[in-house]
Design an enzyme around this catalytic site. Structure first.
Site, short mmCIF file in Angstrom:
data_model
loop_
_atom_site.label_atom_id
_atom_site.label_comp_id
_atom_site.label_asym_id
_atom_site.label_seq_id
_atom_site.Cartn_x
_atom_site.Cartn_y
_atom_site.Cartn_z
N SER A 238 -16.50 24.75 27.79
CA SER A 238 -15.97 23.83 26.79
C SER A 238 -17.08 23.02 26.13
CB SER A 238 -14.97 22.87 27.44
OG SER A 238 -15.64 21.95 28.29
N CYS A 293 -13.91 33.04 23.13
CA CYS A 293 -14.57 32.42 21.98
C CYS A 293 -14.63 33.36 20.78
CB CYS A 293 -15.96 31.95 22.37
SG CYS A 293 -17.00 33.21 23.10
#
Length: 369
Positions: A238, A293
């Site tokens: 993150s 991602c």
């Protein structure tokens, strides 16, 4: 329906891998790890103590003193053996990903293949490092220039919950090829996957201390990174956690490779095959339940065919089969944790309050047992 057998329903209490040995943590802080598809407890995860984390650092540092001088051909031999072990255990590793992370079996097989390819790439990089050393005579009068690549030392490797094996292979094989050693701190949400790939590396024959594994999350990561023996960090995760580690690296003068959240666009041109584009978007949006991602967040339709493509995509999305990843007919498995699902549902509900329009609602999908 072809259901692939589970590896095991219960793996027991996780251990730490320090200096070539699997040891029981003395920590009283223990979390339950669940199979995200069934909600069943499949392992118990202790969070490493400060002393255990520092012990892993010391082991990596001591191992580095010898590993850095291991000849290139011997390092290559061990990496090729790692590749062979990964190939040999690929079926088992794929099923572990289904149970520990929630992948579909097809996604898990693909992920293990990426791991193997990363090891192959590290083998190539190993010989590339040797070739990049330079010697230029008389760069100035009576001055020769030498450029030599040297390993730095022990590194912290932090892997995320969405790609626990793939992220491991994005850092560890390259570090080992370069002559560095590692302390791996995996996500607490899928520790079985992290342990399995570590055991495969152990079977390949790397010397004690070259690869170490501890559990514990952010507090343990910070404790490891501030140790003077750790030269830097490789991180995927993150943005918030990435910024915290990046700030620590700046404060303590550490090398860093920080990879945070990504946002991606999917552009559909006017001359596109809309059936093919819809299927591609389906994989991009819903592959790994959106937990990657490289997934798509925004779709841009160029031209005046917006409604046509929207209808194609909605039709395709309604055909997705949701279920347990070990069912070979499943298209979409669960999110890695209940907390993750709750967050996604909260985002959806907040978007609706802000004016978004729902075209397909999968919040309360019913899954066949």
């Amino acid at each position: 329906m072809a259901v692939i057998p589970e590896i095991s329903k219960y793996y027991g209490r996780h251990k730490l891998f320090i200096n070539g040995e699997w040891i029981e943590s003395k920590s009283a802080s223990v979390e339950m790890n669940l199979n995200p598809a069934t909600g069943e407890v499949i392992s118990e995860l202790p969070n490493a103590t400060k002393e255990e984390a520092i012990g892993a650092v010391k082991a990596a540092h001591e191992a580095f003193k010898k590993w850095r001088d291991v000849p290139v051909r011997d390092r290559a031999r061990l990496l090729f053996e790692l590749r062979a072990k990964l190939e040999e255990g690929s079926d088992e590793l794929s099923r572990v990903l289904c149970q520990d992370h929630g992948r579909t079996i097809g996604e898990a097989i693909g992920s293990v293949r990426r791991v193997i390819e990363n090891v192959e790439s590290a083998c190539s990089a190993l010989y590339g490092l040797a070739k990049t050393n330079e010697h230029i005579e008389q760069v100035a009068r009576d001055i020769d220039q030498y450029l030599t690549w040297e390993p730095l030392g022990a590194f912290l490797i932090v892997t995320p919950s969405n790609i626990p094996m793939h992220a491991w292979s994005s850092f560890v094989p390259y570090a080992l090829a370069a002559g560095c050693t590692v302390v791996v701190s995996p996500s607490r949400q899928d520790p079985i996957a992290a342990e399995y790939i570590c055991r495969v590396a152990q079977e390949a024959g790397f010397p004690p201390g070259v690869i170490n594994l501890v559990h514990g999350g952010r507090n343990v990561n910070k404790e490891i990174l501030v140790q003077p023996e750790i030269k830097g960090v490789g991180f995927i995760g993150s943005n918030r956690a990435g910024w915290e580690l990046f700030e620590l690296c700046g404060r303590y003068g550490k090398t860093s490779s920080i990879n945070g959240n990504g946002k991606n666009n999917f552009v559909v041109m006017p001359d596109a095959d809309f059936d093919e584009a819809a299927q591609g978007l389906l994989r991009s949006c819903f592959g790994m339940a959106g937990q990657r991602c490289l997934g798509v967040d925004n779709v841009i339709i160029v031209g005046d065919r917006y409604d046509e493509f929207k209808s194609k995509f909605i039709e395709a999305a309604k055909g997705i089969k949701v279920g347990y990843g070990l069912d070979s007919e499943t298209d979409l498995g669960p999110l890695v944790s209940q907390a993750g699902k709750d967050k996604v549902v909260r985002w959806i509900e907040e978007s609706l309050k802000e004016g978004a329009k729902m075209v397909v609602d999968g919040r309360n999908v019913k899954v066949d047992n």
